[in-house]
Write a protein that holds these residues in place. Structure first.
Motif, PDB file in Angstrom:
ATOM      1  N   GLY A 136     -30.953 -26.564   2.630  1.00  0.00           N
ATOM      2  CA  GLY A 136     -29.940 -26.990   3.575  1.00  0.00           C
ATOM      3  C   GLY A 136     -28.511 -26.947   3.061  1.00  0.00           C
ATOM      4  O   GLY A 136     -27.576 -27.225   3.801  1.00  0.00           O
ATOM      5  N   GLN A 137     -28.312 -26.581   1.799  1.00  0.00           N
ATOM      6  CA  GLN A 137     -26.972 -26.519   1.215  1.00  0.00           C
ATOM      7  C   GLN A 137     -26.493 -25.069   1.140  1.00  0.00           C
ATOM      8  O   GLN A 137     -27.130 -24.240   0.490  1.00  0.00           O
ATOM      9  CB  GLN A 137     -26.978 -27.115  -0.201  1.00  0.00           C
ATOM     10  N   PRO A 138     -25.351 -24.755   1.790  1.00  0.00           N
ATOM     11  CA  PRO A 138     -24.836 -23.388   1.714  1.00  0.00           C
ATOM     12  C   PRO A 138     -24.293 -23.088   0.310  1.00  0.00           C
ATOM     13  O   PRO A 138     -23.790 -23.977  -0.383  1.00  0.00           O
ATOM     14  CB  PRO A 138     -23.716 -23.368   2.750  1.00  0.00           C
TER      15      PRO A 138
ATOM     16  N   ASN B  29     -24.192 -14.941   0.791  1.00  0.00           N
ATOM     17  CA  ASN B  29     -24.212 -16.360   1.134  1.00  0.00           C
ATOM     18  C   ASN B  29     -25.608 -16.699   1.645  1.00  0.00           C
ATOM     19  O   ASN B  29     -26.214 -15.920   2.375  1.00  0.00           O
ATOM     20  CB  ASN B  29     -23.176 -16.676   2.212  1.00  0.00           C
TER      21      ASN B  29
ATOM     22  N   SER C 260     -28.478 -20.393   2.242  1.00  0.00           N
ATOM     23  CA  SER C 260     -28.694 -21.840   2.198  1.00  0.00           C
ATOM     24  C   SER C 260     -29.928 -22.139   1.366  1.00  0.00           C
ATOM     25  O   SER C 260     -30.963 -21.473   1.510  1.00  0.00           O
ATOM     26  CB  SER C 260     -28.894 -22.398   3.608  1.00  0.00           C
TER      27      SER C 260
END
Length: 162
Positions: A73-75, A68, A70
């Motif tokens: 800013g988007q995971p 996982n 980012s």
């Protein structure tokens, strides 16, 4: 045989971390099953930082690398199937490995036809052959005469021939 790629990738990753380097991977983003942020793909490839400070839940399994991270800013959960891994290297100095295409080895245990298997449908069996089995007593006594000692049957040895 299983692909050597995930085993080498795990070892390189640990080695780079032990040497305080930042591990990066190069991914063939056009392979089936690859899940990466599309807007960062260039020329069909993407370079990803997989350092512990950049990703969470990194897993370098035999079938895929998953983690996982980012992006802007988007995971996102990233999935890189093993065959899509092109290289793993250190950002600081470029030391690492480029993975070539591994040949696909046929599984002869399941694919042999009766013709390939031989008479009666049985597959040929490989047996060990003793390299010294053909050495006769005369050869042994001849060697003994030259060297002054008996030869060790079954044990390899080297001779200097002038």
């Amino acid at each position: 045989m299983l692909s050597s790629r995930p085993y080498l990738a795990r070892a390189l990753y640990e080695w780079l971390l032990d040497n305080e380097q930042t591990p990066y991977i190069v991914v063939d983003a056009e392979r089936e099953g690859v899940r990466v942020p599309e807007r960062f793909i260039q020329n069909g490839q993407i370079v990803l930082n997989i350092a512990p400070t950049a990703v969470r839940e990194l897993m370098i399994a035999n079938d895929a690398i998953t983690f996982n991270a980012s992006f802007a800013g988007q995971p996102m959960q990233v999935v890189v199937p093993g065959e899509a891994l092109i290289a793993l290297y250190a950002r600081e100095n470029g030391v690492g490995m480029v993975f070539g295409h591994e040949p696909v080895m046929p599984d002869y245990r399941e694919s042999a036809t009766p013709e390939e298997a031989g008479e009666g449908g049985e597959r040929p069996v490989l047996e060990s052959v003793d390299g010294n089995a053909d050495t006769s007593e005369a050869d042994a006594s001849e060697e003994e005469g030259k060297s002054g000692k008996a030869s060790n049957k079954g044990r390899p040895s080297l001779r200097v021939i002038k």
